[in-house]
Design a protein around this motif. Structure first.
Motif, PDB file in Angstrom:
ATOM      1  N   THR A 213       5.293  -0.093  -4.651  1.00 29.59           N
ATOM      2  CA  THR A 213       4.091  -0.912  -4.489  1.00 29.59           C
ATOM      3  C   THR A 213       3.092  -0.224  -3.566  1.00 29.59           C
ATOM      4  O   THR A 213       1.877  -0.310  -3.776  1.00 29.59           O
ATOM      5  CB  THR A 213       4.441  -2.301  -3.947  1.00 29.59           C
ATOM      6  N   SER A 214       3.593   0.460  -2.542  1.00 29.65           N
ATOM      7  CA  SER A 214       2.710   1.186  -1.633  1.00 29.65           C
ATOM      8  C   SER A 214       2.085   2.373  -2.350  1.00 29.65           C
ATOM      9  O   SER A 214       0.905   2.695  -2.136  1.00 29.65           O
ATOM     10  CB  SER A 214       3.499   1.650  -0.409  1.00 29.65           C
ATOM     11  N   TYR A 215       2.862   3.029  -3.194  1.00 29.35           N
ATOM     12  CA  TYR A 215       2.330   4.132  -3.995  1.00 29.35           C
ATOM     13  C   TYR A 215       1.137   3.650  -4.827  1.00 29.35           C
ATOM     14  O   TYR A 215       0.077   4.290  -4.860  1.00 29.35           O
ATOM     15  CB  TYR A 215       3.421   4.681  -4.910  1.00 29.35           C
ATOM     16  N   ILE A 241      -1.374   9.902   2.553  1.00 30.69           N
ATOM     17  CA  ILE A 241      -1.067   9.399   3.898  1.00 30.69           C
ATOM     18  C   ILE A 241      -2.344   8.941   4.587  1.00 30.69           C
ATOM     19  O   ILE A 241      -2.398   7.862   5.193  1.00 30.69           O
ATOM     20  CB  ILE A 241      -0.365  10.501   4.721  1.00 30.69           C
ATOM     21  N   ALA A 242      -3.395   9.759   4.508  1.00 31.40           N
ATOM     22  CA  ALA A 242      -4.666   9.394   5.135  1.00 31.40           C
ATOM     23  C   ALA A 242      -5.249   8.138   4.518  1.00 31.40           C
ATOM     24  O   ALA A 242      -5.784   7.270   5.226  1.00 31.40           O
ATOM     25  CB  ALA A 242      -5.658  10.558   5.012  1.00 31.40           C
ATOM     26  N   LEU A 247      -6.805   2.405   4.643  1.00 32.86           N
ATOM     27  CA  LEU A 247      -6.736   1.062   4.062  1.00 32.86           C
ATOM     28  C   LEU A 247      -6.086   0.057   4.996  1.00 32.86           C
ATOM     29  O   LEU A 247      -6.281  -1.150   4.840  1.00 32.86           O
ATOM     30  CB  LEU A 247      -5.999   1.103   2.724  1.00 32.86           C
ATOM     31  N   HIS A 248      -5.320   0.558   5.960  1.00 31.07           N
ATOM     32  CA  HIS A 248      -4.705  -0.347   6.938  1.00 31.07           C
ATOM     33  C   HIS A 248      -5.564  -0.508   8.187  1.00 31.07           C
ATOM     34  O   HIS A 248      -5.117  -1.131   9.155  1.00 31.07           O
ATOM     35  CB  HIS A 248      -3.300   0.140   7.290  1.00 31.07           C
ATOM     36  N   LYS A 327       1.692   1.922  13.491  1.00 30.17           N
ATOM     37  CA  LYS A 327       2.878   1.068  13.486  1.00 30.17           C
ATOM     38  C   LYS A 327       3.097   0.436  12.112  1.00 30.17           C
ATOM     39  O   LYS A 327       4.239   0.203  11.697  1.00 30.17           O
ATOM     40  CB  LYS A 327       2.760  -0.010  14.555  1.00 30.17           C
ATOM     41  N   ASP A 328       2.026   0.156  11.389  1.00 31.62           N
ATOM     42  CA  ASP A 328       2.154  -0.396  10.037  1.00 31.62           C
ATOM     43  C   ASP A 328       2.946   0.528   9.122  1.00 31.62           C
ATOM     44  O   ASP A 328       3.576   0.077   8.167  1.00 31.62           O
ATOM     45  CB  ASP A 328       0.769  -0.636   9.413  1.00 31.62           C
ATOM     46  N   TYR A 329       2.904   1.811   9.400  1.00 34.03           N
ATOM     47  CA  TYR A 329       3.583   2.776   8.528  1.00 34.03           C
ATOM     48  C   TYR A 329       5.094   2.631   8.611  1.00 34.03           C
ATOM     49  O   TYR A 329       5.817   2.896   7.643  1.00 34.03           O
ATOM     50  CB  TYR A 329       3.183   4.209   8.916  1.00 34.03           C
TER      51      TYR A 329
END
Length: 421
Positions: A213-215, A241-242, A247-248, A327-329
């Motif tokens: 889903t993250s992809y 990654i960037a 987006l976060h 931290k979201d990562y």
């Protein structure tokens, strides 16, 4: 006579209650592995396929994804049909030590050196990524190094085998079912072919370790070949990654944070992302950077947050909102601190933390959880009583210590075991 009637009625009731169990006979044995494999194939065809079809997945893609796929019985947290989940081992004797253990010198050194080498190797690419997404290359490199050793770590599993197994018989089946459907959507949209869909044992994919889903939300095609290839393409990996960080909520032009000195007279109970102040205000309260430099002028009006992962037993920081994007990562303060600090090492040649990680002594999580429950009973908000001292627990401990005439350390102490009543 009434007692006899009552006794007979009781016996009759017992007979009625027990009869179904007597007729039922012994409990049915759990199916064998071969029988479970057959159930898996039936589940794919009769349960998963209709939902995948409704989401636009073709039968050709579906069949190709599961061609040769069998259940992986070696994966953790499986609950085969006909069995009950295993009772988790009690955390009573699990130990909790200093957060400093997370910052292993060997690991930090390897990610730093690898990042510095690649900062030169991919300098032009990182500048283009920074221009488009607003995320510094050193931060991107730190995540890449931490997640997959800059792509060197082997990602051995077939994603459809892992996700299929877990969606069929894991403790969190519904979560993995959603991830499995997202994986099918990835190949349906031709973002990547099924043969390239390699994952970790938990279903995290590619060099950035994205769940499916993250992809779908974050992966990008930055090399222009029509694929979002986070398995083999360095440009796609770094840009993805960037893009995730952008987006976060990554704020362009802001740092992640600064190691600081907190005056002895300033309470450590001010810690937490819900107690933010302008960085200029923290400076007015006497907080200074450990390197003696002033806070950057462009940061002074921005919000910052006191971060003390080990209370007074370790380094202190003023974190920016970008810290919480990191931290979201991975949902860990220590992970975000690792990435930010190693990013500084890559970009500026920064050295080790100036503040030492003190030896707080090893405690059982059950002891810390008992402290948390005792504090909760007194009205403190400690977050979860899980034996892990997050910022709410740390500052609650600091408040309790100060109210009882103790020096506030904002961290569990062995001397506190049983003292909070």
């Amino acid at each position: 006579m009434p007692k006899l009637v009552a006794a007979l009625k009781c016996l009759a009731a017992m007979a009625v209650f027990c009869l179904p169990f007597l007729l039922a006979g012994p409990a049915a044995a759990a199916p064998s592995k071969a029988e479970t494999e057959a159930q898996f194939k039936t589940w794919l065809d009769r349960d998963l396929w209709p939902e995948a079809k409704a989401k636009g997945v073709s039968r050709t893609v579906f069949d190709k994804a599961f061609s040769g796929v069998t259940l992986n019985w070696k994966l953790p947290d499986l609950v085969p049909p006909g069995t009950r989940p295993k009772t988790p081992k009690k955390q009573a004797q699990a130990e909790f030590g200093s957060p400093g253990k997370y910052f292993n010198a060997k690991t930090m050194g390897a990610v730093t050196r690898g990042g510095q080498a690649r900062h030169s190797q991919y300098g032009g690419l990182l500048k283009r990524i920074d221009k488009q997404y607003g995320v510094p290359g050193a931060i991107v490199l730190a995540i890449w190094g931490r997640e997959s050793g800059f792509g060197a770590v082997k990602i051995p599993y077939d994603a459809f085998e892992v996700l299929g197994t877990k969606a069929f018989m894991a403790t969190r089946k519904e979560m993995f079912r959603g991830q499995l459907l997202a994986a099918l959507e990835i190949v349906q949209k031709n973002y990547i072919d099924t043969g390239s869909m390699k994952s970790s044992w938990a279903g995290a994919m590619g060099q950035p370790q994205f769940m499916p889903t993250s992809y779908l939300e974050h992966a990008v095609d930055f090399d222009g070949d029509g694929k979002r290839d986070i398995w083999n393409s360095v440009p796609d990996t770094l840009a993805s990654i960037a893009n995730y960080l952008r987006l976060h909520g990554w704020q362009r032009g802001r740092d992640w944070g600064f190691e600081v000195i907190v005056p002895a007279g300033l309470t450590c109970a001010l810690e937490g992302p819900d107690q933010g102040l302008k960085i200029a205000d923290w400076a007015r309260m006497g907080i200074t950077r450990v390197n003696g430099k002033p806070f950057p002028a462009n940061e002074l009006a921005g919000e910052g947050y006191l971060l003390m992962p080990a209370g007074r037993h370790g380094p202190a920081f003023i974190a920016t909102p970008n810290f919480y994007v990191l931290k979201d990562y991975n949902m860990s303060d220590l992970y975000a601190l690792f990435i930010g600090h190693v990013g500084d090492r890559i970009a500026y040649g920064a050295g080790d933390f100036k503040g030492a990680w003190g030896n707080v002594g090893t405690m059982y999580r059950s002891d810390i959880a008992a402290m948390q429950r005792a504090l909760q009973a007194k009205g403190y908000d400690v977050g979860k009583a899980d034996g892990l001292p997050g910022f709410k627990t740390r500052r609650s401990i600091g408040d309790w210590q100060a109210r009882h005439g103790q020096a506030a350390t904002c961290f569990p102490e062995k001397s506190m075991i049983g003292a909070i009543r």
